[in-house]
Design a protein around this motif. Structure first.
Motif, short mmCIF file in Angstrom:
data_model
loop_
_atom_site.label_atom_id
_atom_site.label_comp_id
_atom_site.label_asym_id
_atom_site.label_seq_id
_atom_site.Cartn_x
_atom_site.Cartn_y
_atom_site.Cartn_z
N LEU A 73 0.82 -1.21 0.00
CA LEU A 73 0.00 0.00 0.00
C LEU A 73 0.86 1.26 0.00
O LEU A 73 0.56 2.23 -0.72
N ALA A 74 1.92 1.26 0.79
CA ALA A 74 2.79 2.45 0.87
C ALA A 74 3.49 2.70 -0.47
O ALA A 74 3.54 3.84 -0.95
N ILE A 75 4.01 1.65 -1.08
CA ILE A 75 4.67 1.80 -2.38
C ILE A 75 3.62 2.12 -3.45
O ILE A 75 3.88 2.89 -4.38
N GLY A 76 2.42 1.55 -3.30
CA GLY A 76 1.35 1.82 -4.25
C GLY A 76 0.94 3.28 -4.29
O GLY A 76 0.46 3.77 -5.31
N ALA A 77 1.12 4.00 -3.20
CA ALA A 77 0.78 5.43 -3.16
C ALA A 77 1.72 6.25 -4.04
O ALA A 77 1.43 7.42 -4.33
N ASN A 78 2.82 5.66 -4.47
CA ASN A 78 3.80 6.35 -5.31
C ASN A 78 3.76 5.88 -6.77
O ASN A 78 4.68 6.15 -7.54
N GLY A 79 2.71 5.16 -7.14
CA GLY A 79 2.54 4.79 -8.54
C GLY A 79 3.20 3.49 -8.95
O GLY A 79 3.28 3.19 -10.14
N LYS A 80 3.68 2.69 -7.98
CA LYS A 80 4.36 1.44 -8.32
C LYS A 80 3.83 0.29 -7.48
O LYS A 80 3.20 0.50 -6.44
N LEU A 81 4.15 -0.93 -7.92
CA LEU A 81 3.84 -2.13 -7.15
C LEU A 81 5.14 -2.73 -6.61
O LEU A 81 6.20 -2.56 -7.21
N PRO A 114 9.48 -2.98 -11.37
CA PRO A 114 10.25 -1.75 -11.53
C PRO A 114 9.62 -0.67 -12.41
O PRO A 114 10.24 0.35 -12.67
N PHE A 115 8.37 -0.89 -12.88
CA PHE A 115 7.74 0.08 -13.77
C PHE A 115 6.53 0.73 -13.09
O PHE A 115 5.67 0.05 -12.54
N ALA A 116 6.46 2.06 -13.18
CA ALA A 116 5.34 2.80 -12.59
C ALA A 116 4.22 2.94 -13.62
O ALA A 116 4.43 2.77 -14.82
N TYR A 152 -4.10 6.40 -6.25
CA TYR A 152 -4.21 5.10 -6.91
C TYR A 152 -5.12 4.16 -6.13
O TYR A 152 -5.55 4.46 -5.01
N GLU A 153 -5.39 3.01 -6.73
CA GLU A 153 -6.20 2.00 -6.06
C GLU A 153 -5.72 0.61 -6.43
O GLU A 153 -5.18 0.37 -7.51
N LEU A 154 -5.92 -0.30 -5.49
CA LEU A 154 -5.66 -1.73 -5.71
C LEU A 154 -7.02 -2.42 -5.70
O LEU A 154 -7.72 -2.43 -4.69
N TYR A 155 -7.38 -2.98 -6.85
CA TYR A 155 -8.69 -3.61 -7.00
C TYR A 155 -8.48 -5.11 -7.22
O TYR A 155 -7.92 -5.53 -8.23
N PHE A 156 -8.94 -5.91 -6.25
CA PHE A 156 -8.77 -7.37 -6.31
C PHE A 156 -10.06 -8.01 -6.81
O PHE A 156 -11.12 -7.85 -6.19
N THR A 157 -9.98 -8.73 -7.92
CA THR A 157 -11.14 -9.44 -8.45
C THR A 157 -10.92 -10.94 -8.34
O THR A 157 -9.83 -11.45 -8.61
N GLN A 158 -11.96 -11.62 -7.93
CA GLN A 158 -11.87 -13.08 -7.77
C GLN A 158 -12.20 -13.76 -9.09
O GLN A 158 -13.17 -13.39 -9.76
N VAL A 159 -11.39 -14.73 -9.46
CA VAL A 159 -11.60 -15.43 -10.73
C VAL A 159 -11.57 -16.93 -10.49
O VAL A 159 -10.94 -17.42 -9.57
N GLU A 160 -12.28 -17.64 -11.35
CA GLU A 160 -12.32 -19.10 -11.27
C GLU A 160 -11.05 -19.69 -11.88
O GLU A 160 -10.53 -19.21 -12.88
N VAL A 161 -10.55 -20.74 -11.24
CA VAL A 161 -9.44 -21.51 -11.80
C VAL A 161 -9.88 -22.98 -11.84
O VAL A 161 -11.01 -23.30 -11.53
N ASN A 162 -8.98 -23.85 -12.20
CA ASN A 162 -9.35 -25.27 -12.34
C ASN A 162 -9.97 -25.86 -11.09
O ASN A 162 -10.98 -26.55 -11.12
N LEU A 196 -5.01 -8.87 -9.19
CA LEU A 196 -4.94 -7.49 -8.72
C LEU A 196 -4.85 -6.54 -9.92
O LEU A 196 -4.01 -6.72 -10.80
N HIS A 197 -5.73 -5.54 -9.93
CA HIS A 197 -5.68 -4.49 -10.94
C HIS A 197 -5.21 -3.22 -10.23
O HIS A 197 -5.93 -2.66 -9.40
N TYR A 198 -4.02 -2.78 -10.58
CA TYR A 198 -3.45 -1.57 -9.96
C TYR A 198 -3.59 -0.43 -10.97
O TYR A 198 -3.13 -0.54 -12.11
#
Length: 209
Positions: free
Chosen positions: A77-85, A89-91, A178-188, A195-197
């Protein structure tokens, strides 16, 4: 006269006997003390060596995270406030050409929901950009954490959203612009999260004008 001589000799013998006994006791005591000191020293050396070996083992077991491999942790979350994950290494706002120049040819290039994207690590990481633009607007990464694990790491989300197209509720965390949006998806077998940042809604609207 004879009695006096006998008495004197007896006294001398008795005195010598006492001296010999004391000498023996002193030697035994000294030897015992030396043995005790040596034993303590050996134990201390063994303990020090064991401590060194333990420290060396810990250092060997510790492995650094690889750059480019996303890790969800207490710094996200702290690093996410600066445009990165974390560990990527890419913002947001990075040009597609810059990413390709450092990471090479993408695994896949495609389009989804009106946005172009290119991916790496067998689609574990996707970089989205608007059609006609090469500036990254969303970074999407695959996770192996459950909802409970995500909340235990990041705390309570700002919003928990029910999505009719998702097998479970989505989680939204706001951090800076910024926001961190977590979507649940089906797997096998079961489900997992992606995560959509991206910029938060207010900034997405500003940037689209």
């Amino acid at each position: 006269m004879l009695r006096k001589r006998i008495y004197a000799l007896t006294s001398i013998c008795f005195g010598l006997a006492i001296l010999l006994m004391n000498s023996g006791c002193s030697t035994d005591t000294t030897t015992s003390q030396e043995t005790s000191v040596n034993k303590t020293t050996n134990q201390s050396d063994e303990s020090t060596q064991a401590g060194k070996e333990k420290g060396e083992k810990k250092e060997i077991e510790k492995e650094p995270f690889q750059e480019g491999k996303f890790v969800l942790d207490e710094e996200t979350l702290a690093i996410g406030a600066n445009g990165k994950l974390t560990y990527i290494p890419f913002a947001l706002g990075t040009q597609k050409a810059e990413i390709i120049s450092k990471w090479g040819k993408p695994t896949l290039e495609s389009n989804r929901n009106g946005a172009d994207y290119f991916s790496y690590q067998n689609e574990a990481i996707r970089f989205y950009h608007q059609v006609g633009s090469k500036e990254v607007t969303t970074i999407e990464v695959a996770l192996n954490q459950s909802k409970k694990e995500i909340i235990s790491i990041l705390g309570k989300p700002d919003q928990e959203i029910s999505d009719p197209f998702s097998p479970g509720s989505d989680l939204l965390y706001l951090t800076g612009d910024y926001e961190l949006y977590f979507t649940q998806v089906e797997v096998n077998e079961g489900s997992t999260y992606r995560l959509h940042y991206r910029w938060n809604e207010e900034n997405r609207i500003k940037r689209s004008n």
